[in-house]
Design an enzyme around this catalytic site. Structure first.
Site, PDB file in Angstrom:
ATOM      1  CG  HIS A   1      -5.988  -3.960 -10.961  1.00  0.00           C
ATOM      2  ND1 HIS A   1      -5.477  -4.572  -9.834  1.00  0.00           N
ATOM      3  CD2 HIS A   1      -7.151  -4.595 -11.260  1.00  0.00           C
ATOM      4  CE1 HIS A   1      -6.319  -5.539  -9.467  1.00  0.00           C
ATOM      5  NE2 HIS A   1      -7.344  -5.573 -10.308  1.00  0.00           N
TER       6      HIS A   1
ATOM      7  CG  LEU B   1      -2.037   1.032   1.240  1.00  0.00           C
ATOM      8  CD1 LEU B   1      -3.096   0.689   0.181  1.00  0.00           C
ATOM      9  CD2 LEU B   1      -2.677   1.125   2.613  1.00  0.00           C
TER      10      LEU B   1
END
Ligand SMILES: Nc1nc2c(c(=O)[nH]1)N[C@@H](CN(C=O)c1ccc(C(=O)N[C@@H](CCC(=O)O)C(=O)O)cc1)CN2
Ligand SMILES: NCC(=O)N[C@@H]1O[C@H](COP(=O)([O-])[O-])[C@@H](O)[C@H]1O
Length: 295
Positions: A189, A172
């Protein structure tokens, strides 16, 4: 060509023993081909103050001119060549693809630093082979030499980084970095977000979930990064079919091929300052061929 790994321990090929070096003592003076880090650091009291000069070569490609963008009134605007930081955790095929595009001139930018949480990953090895400095982030128990978020922001600033590209980075990104680089961090992604995104959705896990769902289409998404996984504003997508006979590996390969092309296209737009923001907050890409067209 030897490149350097930056961490709180700051290992280097100089004779200076590896030790913690206060960041305020590290000044990076970029030169046309070489980054020279003049280190002045005082280490613990019982050890001597030493200064040293570590020369860190950046990649060997020749310095390329800034790109000139034509304007509607035929005036020419010179767009500064951008400095890129790429974040990886694995093989780094997207990173390699972007670096090659920078070197051949398809992207008006240069990868000036690689950031990874896995010092031995394929992306880090490629970076070292190309003379691109490697930064270890974050600092965790298994990697105590990793930088803190505050130090990472400081380091990236000293490299003059304009944009951050996540490419298979599996940690993250902290709010400190997001605040330091507003609307300047992208991620790729391997699904059509918002589907199949969020915590737990990375790598082959994504493709397995797509196939198990019966979805007939998939494809890469490039989005701006916010504080949460995969919830930032979508900038670009490409669609590929999901075939009835597909394994997760078949689908992954089909999506990855589109990822490489899409990330180069988007990074080129980013570095040519062709990203605009609609009044409702949706980012758009201005067409290079038809400046009046956005997509
Ligand atoms: N602040 C943000 N950080 C990151 C984003 C983001 O959108 N905002 N994107 C990710 C990349 N990513 C999907 O594109 C992603 C990566 C990893 C995970 C995940 O669940 N990770 C696991 C740990 C995996 C590991 O360490 O091997 C976890 O957090 O439990 C989800 C999505 C990069 N950072
Ligand atoms: N959620 C993040 C995620 O799954 N990212 C994915 O990791 C792979 C990295 O490949 P690479 O290291 O060869 O570029 C890529 O498929 C990328 O979309």
């Amino acid at each position: 060509m030897e490149a350097q790994t930056f961490s709180s321990g700051f290992r280097s090929n100089s004779t200076i023993p590896s030790t913690k070096i206060p960041l305020e003592r590290v000044s990076i003076t970029p030169a046309p081909r070489r980054l020279s880090l003049r280190l002045q650091h005082s280490i613990s009291s019982q050890r001597v103050l030493s200064t040293g000069r570590l020369v860190c070569k950046n990649s060997s490609e020749r310095v390329k001119p800034n790109v000139v963008i034509g304007e509607e009134d035929d005036s020419k605007a010179v767009v500064k060549r951008k400095k890129l930081a790429v974040f990886v955790s694995g093989g780094g095929s997207n990173f390699r693809s972007i670096h090659e595009a920078c070197v051949r001139g398809s992207v008006n930018g240069d990868v000036v630093v690689l950031v990874t949480n896995k010092e031995g990953c394929g992306g880090a090895k490629y970076a070292r082979d190309k003379g691109i400095p490697v930064i270890l982030f974050p600092r965790i128990r298994e990697e105590p030499d990793g930088l803190s978020p505050k130090d990472l922001v400081t380091f990236l600033g000293r490299f003059g980084v304009d944009f951050i590209l996540l490419a298979g980075y599996l940690k993250l990104i902290p709010v400190e970095l997001i605040r330091a680089y507003p609307r300047s961090i992208l991620n790729i992604h391997p699904s059509l977000l918002p589907a199949f995104g969020g915590k737990g959705y990375y790598g082959m896990k994504v493709h397995k979930a797509v196939i198990a769902s019966g979805a007939r289409y998939s494809g890469p998404t490039i989005h701006f990064v916010d504080e949460h996984y995969d919830t930032g504003r979508i900038l670009a997508q490409r669609v590929v079919p999901v075939l009835a006979s597909d394994t997760a590996e078949d689908l992954a390969a089909r999506v990855l091929k589109e990822e490489h092309q899409l990330y180069i296209e988007v990074t080129a737009a980013l570095c040519e300052e062709r990203i605009s923001w609609r009044e409702d907050g949706v980012p758009l890409i201005r067409s290079k061929d038809n400046p009046k067209d956005y997509y």
